[in-house]
Design an enzyme around this catalytic site. Structure first.
Site, PDB file in Angstrom:
ATOM      1  N   ASP A  62      11.360   2.047   5.676  1.00 54.60           N
ATOM      2  CA  ASP A  62      10.935   0.660   5.576  1.00 54.60           C
ATOM      3  C   ASP A  62      12.069  -0.224   6.066  1.00 54.60           C
ATOM      4  O   ASP A  62      13.238   0.160   6.015  1.00 54.60           O
ATOM      5  CB  ASP A  62      10.591   0.331   4.118  1.00 54.60           C
ATOM      6  CG  ASP A  62       9.983  -1.044   3.965  1.00 54.60           C
ATOM      7  OD1 ASP A  62       8.831  -1.229   4.363  1.00 54.60           O
ATOM      8  OD2 ASP A  62      10.683  -1.949   3.451  1.00 54.60           O
ATOM      9  N   HIS A  92     -13.149   3.529   9.477  1.00 54.12           N
ATOM     10  CA  HIS A  92     -12.398   2.310   9.160  1.00 54.12           C
ATOM     11  C   HIS A  92     -13.027   1.602   7.960  1.00 54.12           C
ATOM     12  O   HIS A  92     -13.404   0.438   8.021  1.00 54.12           O
ATOM     13  CB  HIS A  92     -12.352   1.377  10.375  1.00 54.12           C
ATOM     14  CG  HIS A  92     -11.262   0.347  10.275  1.00 54.12           C
ATOM     15  ND1 HIS A  92     -10.731  -0.296  11.373  1.00 54.12           N
ATOM     16  CD2 HIS A  92     -10.591  -0.167   9.209  1.00 54.12           C
ATOM     17  CE1 HIS A  92      -9.802  -1.144  10.999  1.00 54.12           C
ATOM     18  NE2 HIS A  92      -9.701  -1.078   9.680  1.00 54.12           N
ATOM     19  N   GLU A  95     -11.516   2.473  19.016  1.00 55.35           N
ATOM     20  CA  GLU A  95     -12.319   2.490  17.800  1.00 55.35           C
ATOM     21  C   GLU A  95     -13.663   1.848  18.072  1.00 55.35           C
ATOM     22  O   GLU A  95     -13.716   0.673  18.442  1.00 55.35           O
ATOM     23  CB  GLU A  95     -11.587   1.733  16.691  1.00 55.35           C
ATOM     24  CG  GLU A  95     -12.194   1.897  15.325  1.00 55.35           C
ATOM     25  CD  GLU A  95     -11.324   1.301  14.229  1.00 55.35           C
ATOM     26  OE1 GLU A  95     -11.783   0.294  13.643  1.00 55.35           O
ATOM     27  OE2 GLU A  95     -10.207   1.789  13.990  1.00 55.35           O
ATOM     28  N   ASP A 111      -8.550   7.086   9.268  1.00 59.70           N
ATOM     29  CA  ASP A 111      -9.584   6.082   9.007  1.00 59.70           C
ATOM     30  C   ASP A 111      -9.679   5.103  10.170  1.00 59.70           C
ATOM     31  O   ASP A 111     -10.635   4.340  10.259  1.00 59.70           O
ATOM     32  CB  ASP A 111      -9.282   5.322   7.713  1.00 59.70           C
ATOM     33  CG  ASP A 111     -10.391   4.365   7.322  1.00 59.70           C
ATOM     34  OD1 ASP A 111     -11.551   4.808   7.233  1.00 59.70           O
ATOM     35  OD2 ASP A 111     -10.105   3.167   7.119  1.00 59.70           O
ATOM     36  N   ARG A 125      -3.712   1.118  11.465  1.00 58.98           N
ATOM     37  CA  ARG A 125      -4.286   0.727  12.750  1.00 58.98           C
ATOM     38  C   ARG A 125      -4.209   1.903  13.705  1.00 58.98           C
ATOM     39  O   ARG A 125      -3.193   2.595  13.792  1.00 58.98           O
ATOM     40  CB  ARG A 125      -3.543  -0.481  13.351  1.00 58.98           C
ATOM     41  CG  ARG A 125      -3.853  -1.817  12.686  1.00 58.98           C
ATOM     42  CD  ARG A 125      -5.293  -2.242  12.936  1.00 58.98           C
ATOM     43  NE  ARG A 125      -5.615  -3.552  12.389  1.00 58.98           N
ATOM     44  CZ  ARG A 125      -6.102  -3.760  11.176  1.00 58.98           C
ATOM     45  NH1 ARG A 125      -6.287  -2.743  10.350  1.00 58.98           N
ATOM     46  NH2 ARG A 125      -6.385  -4.996  10.771  1.00 58.98           N
ATOM     47  N   ILE A 143       0.836  -1.207   0.000  1.00 56.63           N
ATOM     48  CA  ILE A 143       0.000   0.000   0.000  1.00 56.63           C
ATOM     49  C   ILE A 143       0.866   1.250   0.000  1.00 56.63           C
ATOM     50  O   ILE A 143       0.626   2.196  -0.764  1.00 56.63           O
ATOM     51  CB  ILE A 143      -0.953  -0.010   1.203  1.00 56.63           C
ATOM     52  CG1 ILE A 143      -1.968  -1.146   1.060  1.00 56.63           C
ATOM     53  CG2 ILE A 143      -1.669   1.336   1.339  1.00 56.63           C
ATOM     54  CD1 ILE A 143      -2.793  -1.408   2.298  1.00 56.63           C
TER      55      ILE A 143
END
Length: 329
Positions: free
Chosen positions: A174, A280, A261, A256, A232, A155
């Protein structure tokens, strides 16, 4: 031999896709009416697999499933599954990391554009019958700004051409530490936070990444910077983020996912003009939901048939003496 699969909960409105896959293979389905762990533990007693979306598949559920060979996640992250206990019991855990790459990348881009163009306050005010160009701060020009990607997996990498098309420079952090076409790798989170005008998170939630972005990290960011999270909620310390936004130490946030949550109905983040919240659903589209249901169900059948699924979270279990499935080739 007839197999049984417990579906704890599912991503789409129905289980038509999963049912078609399992019916064709002669596999019986048990659909949970509650995601309460005690209820799931009771249903798990005589099933050969568990398929789950958001429900908690705890150690207690797994301990009560002596026949279970595999737990299939309808999704990417597996923080709702006790993977360590599954491995101890010889249970293969699978996920579907490829089903919503474009959807999440597009959603992240949408959050960026909504924040930069001050879309939400303008759209809400205009829909209410007003015409007020001075309602929100002046929109942000993105061309020439720096976009930082934390986690350049599928992504994160898909975002690179999207944001470079806007004229932005891209930095990536990364574990591989190599340049990706269109982006430059940095060596530390601090380096990325200091340099970026936009920081976008694309990591799984683990003990190592929990509250990766806290008060110290937010203080390193530019006071005009935007923070995006479509991974997350637990990657960000919500209290620290709320404080930074309230005190004008951060330019805005597009989320999101949140921790907790959902947020409480009266949470301050819901009311802040520099925040765009969505429930989400970055993963969702007509195509991605069908892909997700089908691939997760096929992973279950792979384990039953002794085939290796395309994505195994706990691959070390394959060489364990405790492995319940037949050897997966």
């Amino acid at each position: 031999m007839s197999y049984r699969v417990l579906i704890t909960d599912h991503p789409a409105a129905t289980i038509e896709v999963e049912r078609a896959v399992f019916d064709a293979a002669g596999v019986d389905i048990v659909v949970a009416e509650s995601t309460d762990p005690e209820a799931l533990a009771a249903l798990a007693v005589d099933v050969d697999a568990i398929a789950t979306c958001f429900a908690k598949v705890t150690a207690a559920v797994l301990d009560n499933a002596p026949r279970c060979r595999t737990v299939a996640r309808f999704g990417v992250g597996v923080d709702n599954i006790d993977v360590a206990r599954a491995s101890e019991l010889g249970i293969v855990v699978t996920n579907v990391p490829v089903y919503c790459i474009d959807e999440v990348a597009d959603h992240t881009l949408m959050l960026l554009l909504a924040l930069a163009r001050r879309l939400v306050p303008f759209a809400v005010d205009t829909a209410a019958g007003h015409w007020n160009r001075g309602l929100a701060p002046v929109p942000i020009r993105l061309r020439g700004k720096t976009f930082g990607i934390v986690g350049a997996g599928a992504i994160g990498s898909a975002l690179i051409p999207r944001v470079t098309a806007l004229g932005m420079t891209v930095l990536t952090l990364d574990r591989h530490g190599v340049d990706i076409e269109g982006a430059t790798a940095v060596s530390s989170l601090d380096e990325l936070l200091v340099a970026a005008d936009v920081v976008s998170l694309h990591l799984p939630l683990t003990t190592a990444t929990h509250h990766l972005i806290g008060a110290r990290e937010l203080d390193l960011m530019k006071p005009t910077a935007l923070l995006l999270n479509t991974s997350r909620g637990g990657l960000i310390d919500t209290a620290a983020l709320t404080a930074a936004l309230s005190e004008g130490r951060l330019g805005g946030a597009g989320l999101d996912v949140t921790e907790p949550e959902p947020l409480a109905a009266d949470h301050r983040l819901r009311e802040m003009p520099g925040v765009v919240l969505t429930p989400h659903y970055a993963f969702s589209s007509d195509g991605s939901m069908a892909d997700l249901s089908r691939i997760a169900a096929e992973h279950v059948l792979d384990v039953f048939a002794g085939r290796r699924p395309t994505s195994i979270v706990n691959a070390e279990v394959l060489s364990s003496a405790a492995l319940r499935a037949a050897e997966l080739a």
